[in-house]
Motif scaffolding. Structure first.
Motif, PDB file in Angstrom:
ATOM      1  N   ALA A   1     -22.317 -82.508 -18.634  1.00 17.10           N
ATOM      2  CA  ALA A   1     -21.235 -81.580 -18.960  1.00 17.10           C
ATOM      3  C   ALA A   1     -19.889 -82.159 -18.556  1.00 17.10           C
ATOM      4  O   ALA A   1     -18.940 -82.166 -19.339  1.00 17.10           O
ATOM      5  CB  ALA A   1     -21.465 -80.254 -18.258  1.00 17.10           C
TER       6      ALA A   1
ATOM      7  N   GLU B   1     -18.790 -84.902 -20.826  1.00 18.81           N
ATOM      8  CA  GLU B   1     -18.290 -84.486 -22.137  1.00 18.81           C
ATOM      9  C   GLU B   1     -16.824 -84.112 -22.060  1.00 18.81           C
ATOM     10  O   GLU B   1     -16.096 -84.227 -23.033  1.00 18.81           O
ATOM     11  CB  GLU B   1     -19.067 -83.260 -22.631  1.00 18.81           C
ATOM     12  CG  GLU B   1     -20.475 -83.548 -23.054  1.00 18.81           C
ATOM     13  CD  GLU B   1     -20.536 -83.975 -24.501  1.00 18.81           C
ATOM     14  OE1 GLU B   1     -19.551 -83.799 -25.225  1.00 18.81           O
ATOM     15  OE2 GLU B   1     -21.585 -84.506 -24.900  1.00 18.81           O
ATOM     16  N   SER B   2     -16.420 -83.650 -20.903  1.00 14.85           N
ATOM     17  CA  SER B   2     -15.046 -83.176 -20.774  1.00 14.85           C
ATOM     18  C   SER B   2     -14.104 -84.237 -20.253  1.00 14.85           C
ATOM     19  O   SER B   2     -12.906 -84.028 -20.219  1.00 14.85           O
ATOM     20  CB  SER B   2     -14.991 -81.976 -19.823  1.00 14.85           C
ATOM     21  OG  SER B   2     -16.180 -81.240 -19.907  1.00 14.85           O
TER      22      SER B   2
ATOM     23  N   SER C   1     -15.696 -78.863 -31.705  1.00 19.06           N
ATOM     24  CA  SER C   1     -15.747 -80.039 -30.842  1.00 19.06           C
ATOM     25  C   SER C   1     -16.482 -79.688 -29.555  1.00 19.06           C
ATOM     26  O   SER C   1     -16.455 -78.548 -29.106  1.00 19.06           O
ATOM     27  CB  SER C   1     -14.334 -80.529 -30.527  1.00 19.06           C
ATOM     28  OG  SER C   1     -13.820 -79.810 -29.428  1.00 19.06           O
ATOM     29  N   PRO C   2     -17.147 -80.693 -28.947  1.00 19.56           N
ATOM     30  CA  PRO C   2     -17.885 -80.442 -27.712  1.00 19.56           C
ATOM     31  C   PRO C   2     -17.012 -79.791 -26.643  1.00 19.56           C
ATOM     32  O   PRO C   2     -17.464 -78.904 -25.924  1.00 19.56           O
ATOM     33  CB  PRO C   2     -18.331 -81.834 -27.278  1.00 19.56           C
ATOM     34  CG  PRO C   2     -18.393 -82.614 -28.526  1.00 19.56           C
ATOM     35  CD  PRO C   2     -17.300 -82.081 -29.407  1.00 19.56           C
ATOM     36  N   ILE C   3     -15.769 -80.227 -26.564  1.00 19.17           N
ATOM     37  CA  ILE C   3     -14.905 -79.690 -25.509  1.00 19.17           C
ATOM     38  C   ILE C   3     -14.690 -78.194 -25.689  1.00 19.17           C
ATOM     39  O   ILE C   3     -14.759 -77.423 -24.739  1.00 19.17           O
ATOM     40  CB  ILE C   3     -13.551 -80.418 -25.495  1.00 19.17           C
ATOM     41  CG1 ILE C   3     -13.766 -81.900 -25.257  1.00 19.17           C
ATOM     42  CG2 ILE C   3     -12.652 -79.843 -24.413  1.00 19.17           C
ATOM     43  CD1 ILE C   3     -12.495 -82.679 -25.250  1.00 19.17           C
TER      44      ILE C   3
ATOM     45  N   MET D   1     -16.625 -76.088 -27.184  1.00 17.06           N
ATOM     46  CA  MET D   1     -17.863 -75.377 -26.861  1.00 17.06           C
ATOM     47  C   MET D   1     -18.074 -75.300 -25.358  1.00 17.06           C
ATOM     48  O   MET D   1     -18.532 -74.305 -24.823  1.00 17.06           O
ATOM     49  CB  MET D   1     -19.072 -76.074 -27.501  1.00 17.06           C
ATOM     50  CG  MET D   1     -19.095 -76.038 -29.012  1.00 17.06           C
ATOM     51  SD  MET D   1     -18.971 -74.373 -29.687  1.00 17.06           S
ATOM     52  CE  MET D   1     -20.599 -73.737 -29.330  1.00 17.06           C
ATOM     53  N   ILE D   2     -17.739 -76.398 -24.678  1.00 22.27           N
ATOM     54  CA  ILE D   2     -17.939 -76.422 -23.234  1.00 22.27           C
ATOM     55  C   ILE D   2     -17.028 -75.428 -22.538  1.00 22.27           C
ATOM     56  O   ILE D   2     -17.459 -74.678 -21.651  1.00 22.27           O
ATOM     57  CB  ILE D   2     -17.730 -77.848 -22.671  1.00 22.27           C
ATOM     58  CG1 ILE D   2     -18.931 -78.701 -23.063  1.00 22.27           C
ATOM     59  CG2 ILE D   2     -17.567 -77.825 -21.174  1.00 22.27           C
ATOM     60  CD1 ILE D   2     -18.887 -80.092 -22.516  1.00 22.27           C
TER      61      ILE D   2
ATOM     62  N   SER E   1     -18.315 -71.997 -23.191  1.00 18.31           N
ATOM     63  CA  SER E   1     -19.531 -71.666 -22.451  1.00 18.31           C
ATOM     64  C   SER E   1     -19.255 -71.537 -20.967  1.00 18.31           C
ATOM     65  O   SER E   1     -19.940 -70.815 -20.257  1.00 18.31           O
ATOM     66  CB  SER E   1     -20.632 -72.695 -22.710  1.00 18.31           C
ATOM     67  OG  SER E   1     -20.183 -73.972 -22.375  1.00 18.31           O
ATOM     68  N   GLY E   2     -18.228 -72.249 -20.492  1.00 14.45           N
ATOM     69  CA  GLY E   2     -17.844 -72.107 -19.094  1.00 14.45           C
ATOM     70  C   GLY E   2     -17.359 -70.691 -18.837  1.00 14.45           C
ATOM     71  O   GLY E   2     -17.756 -70.035 -17.876  1.00 14.45           O
TER      72      GLY E   2
END
Lengths: 191, 185
Positions: free
Chosen positions: B48, B51-52, B169-171, B173-174, B177-178
Motif C-alpha cells: 500500500a 503504491e502511494s 488510478s491506484p492512488i 482508490m487507496i 479506501s483509507g
C-alpha cells in the motif's frame, strides 16, 4: 555534449522521473516517453517501443530496466549506472524515512484504521491488474493450460500450507514454452 | 550474516521476477514471510505504501525490509541486490540486442512464462483474499467489515470506469479506501 555532462544530465533527469512516478512501472513509461522522446529527443518512437518490450520481458522492475537501457544507449556503462542509480534514489530516501517511523506511524489509531481499509484495496488493485493482463494474453491452448495449472497448484499449496517457490513456476513454464516451440517446429517441417 | 542474506534473497527476487511489480509481490511475500522479515499484514502495508510513493514496488520493498532488518546498510544491500540482476541483464541485452532476438528459443521461453505470470498475479490476489478477508488459515471466520469494504471498493471501481471511461488510478482508490477504513473501523 561532453560525456560527463551527458552522464550528469541522465542522472538528474532520471532522479526527477524517479521522484514523480507514482503507481508503478507503466506510469514511468509515460514519463520517460515525454522526457526522452518528445522533450530531449534522445531516442525515437520505435527504439522506445523496443525498449518497452525488452523491459517487460526481462526480470526486474520495468522502471529500472528502462532506466538502464536508456542510460546505456546514451552513454554506455556509466550512463546505465548513473541512470539506474538516479531513478532509485528518491524512492530509496522516502521509503527509508517512512520505515523509521512506520511502527509509530501505525500506532496512531486513525492511521492504522485507514490502513485496514487500504489493505483491502490492495487486494482489489492486484486482482484488477491480474484480470487486465488476463484479458490481454491470447487464449491459446498452451496459455489456458499453463494459467489453470499454475493457479490450481498455487491454491492447493495454499490450502495445504506447502511452500513451493514461485521461481519454479516461472522456470517450468518458460521451459514448457521452449518445448512447445520445438514440437511445433518439428511439426512444421513435417507438413 | 544478515547483509548477505538480504542481498542474496533480493538478488534472487530481482533475477526471476518477470512481468514487473505485481508478479514480484508473490515472490517478495513468500521470501520475506518465510524469513520472518514481514508478516502478511506488513506485506499488505508495504504494498500500500509503495503504491502511494514513487518507485517500483520491488525496490521499495527491498528498501523497507532492509531498513527494518538492518538499518541503512541493510536497505542499501537489499536494494542493490534487487536491482543488480536486471541491471546486468539489460546491459547484456542492450549490447547484444539484434543478435539475441534471432534466438527463437529466447522468445519461446518468454512466451511460455507469460501465462504463468498472469496466474501468479491473480493467485496472489486470491490467496490474500482467502487469508485476510476469509481468514481461511485461522478458523474460517470471515472478517465481515473487510468483506463489505472489498465489495464496496469493487463497486466503486466499476462505477468509476463506467462514468469516466478509464480505470481509477491506484492512488485515488487507496486514498478512498483509507478514508473508508477510518469510517468502517
Amino acid at each position: 555534449m561532453s560525456k560527463i555532462k551527458t552522464v550528469a544530465n541522465l542522472f538528474f533527469t532520471m532522479m526527477k522521473i524517479g521522484l514523480f512516478t507514482f503507481g508503478g512501472g507503466y506510469a514511468m513509461i509515460a514519463l520517460l516517453e515525454s522526457e526522452f522522446v518528445a522533450n530531449k529527443k534522445w531516442i525515437n518512437k520505435d527504439e522506445f517501443l523496443d525498449m518497452t518490450a525488452i523491459s517487460e520481458s526481462t526480470p526486474g522492475p520495468i522502471a529500472i530496466n528502462c532506466a538502464t537501457y536508456l542510460g546505456y544507449k546514451k552513454a554506455g556503462f556509466l550512463g546505465a549506472l548513473s541512470a539506474t542509480v538516479g531513478v532509485c534514489i528518491p524512492s530509496f530516501i522516502i521509503i527509508y524515512i517512512i520505515s523509521l517511523f512506520f511502527e509509530t506511524f501505525l500506532k496512531v489509531e486513525l492511521i492504522s484504521n485507514a490502513f485496514k481499509g487500504i489493505q483491502v484495496c490492495v487486494i482489489y488493485l492486484i486482482a484488477r491488474a491480474g484480470l487486465k493482463m488476463f484479458k490481454s494474453i491470447s487464449k491459446t491452448p498452451f496459455n489456458i493450460i499453463a494459467f489453470s495449472a499454475v493457479t490450481l497448484s498455487i491454491l492447493i499449496c495454499f490450502f495445504l500450507s506447502i511452500n513451493f517457490s514461485t521461481v519454479f513456476y516461472i522456470i517450468i513454464s518458460g521451459l514448457s514454452g521452449v518445448v512447445v516451440y520445438f514440437v511445433e517446429s518439428i511439426r512444421g517441417i513435417n507438413k | 550474516m544478515i547483509y548477505l542474506k538480504l542481498f542474496l534473497t533480493f538478488f534472487e527476487i530481482g533475477a526471476v521476477s518477470f512481468g514487473g511489480g505485481y508478479a514480484m509481490i508473490s515472490l517478495i511475500g513468500e521470501k520475506c514471510i518465510s524469513n520472518g522479515w514481514l508478516t502478511e499484514e506488513e506485506l499488505l502495508n508495504i504494498i500500500a505504501v509503495s503504491e502511494s510513493t514513487p518507485g517500483p514496488i520491488a525496490v521499495n520493498a527491498a528498501t523497507f525490509v532492509g531498513a527494518t532488518q538492518a538499518n541503512v546498510a541493510g536497505s542499501l544491500v537489499a536494494t542493490v541486490g534487487v536491482v543488480l540482476p536486471s541491471f546486468i541483464i539489460i546491459l547484456l541485452i542492450s549490447a547484444l540486442f539484434r543478435k539475441l532476438l534471432k534466438y527463437n528459443v529466447v522468445s519461446a521461453f518468454l512466451k511460455g512464462v507469460r501465462p504463468s505470470v498472469v496466474a501468479l498475479i491473480i493467485s496472489t490476489a486470491a490467496t490474500m483474499f482467502l487469508s485476510q478477508v476469509l481468514n481461511v488459515n485461522s478458523g474460517f471466520v470471515t472478517d465481515v467489515r473487510s468483506a463489505i469494504l472489498l465489495t464496496l471498493i469493487i463497486i466503486i471501481g466499476l462505477l468509476y470506469k463506467r462514468i469516466f471511461k478509464t480505470s481509477a488510478s491506484p492512488i485515488t482508490m487507496i486514498i478512498l479506501s483509507g478514508i473508508l477504513g477510518v469510517v468502517f473501523w
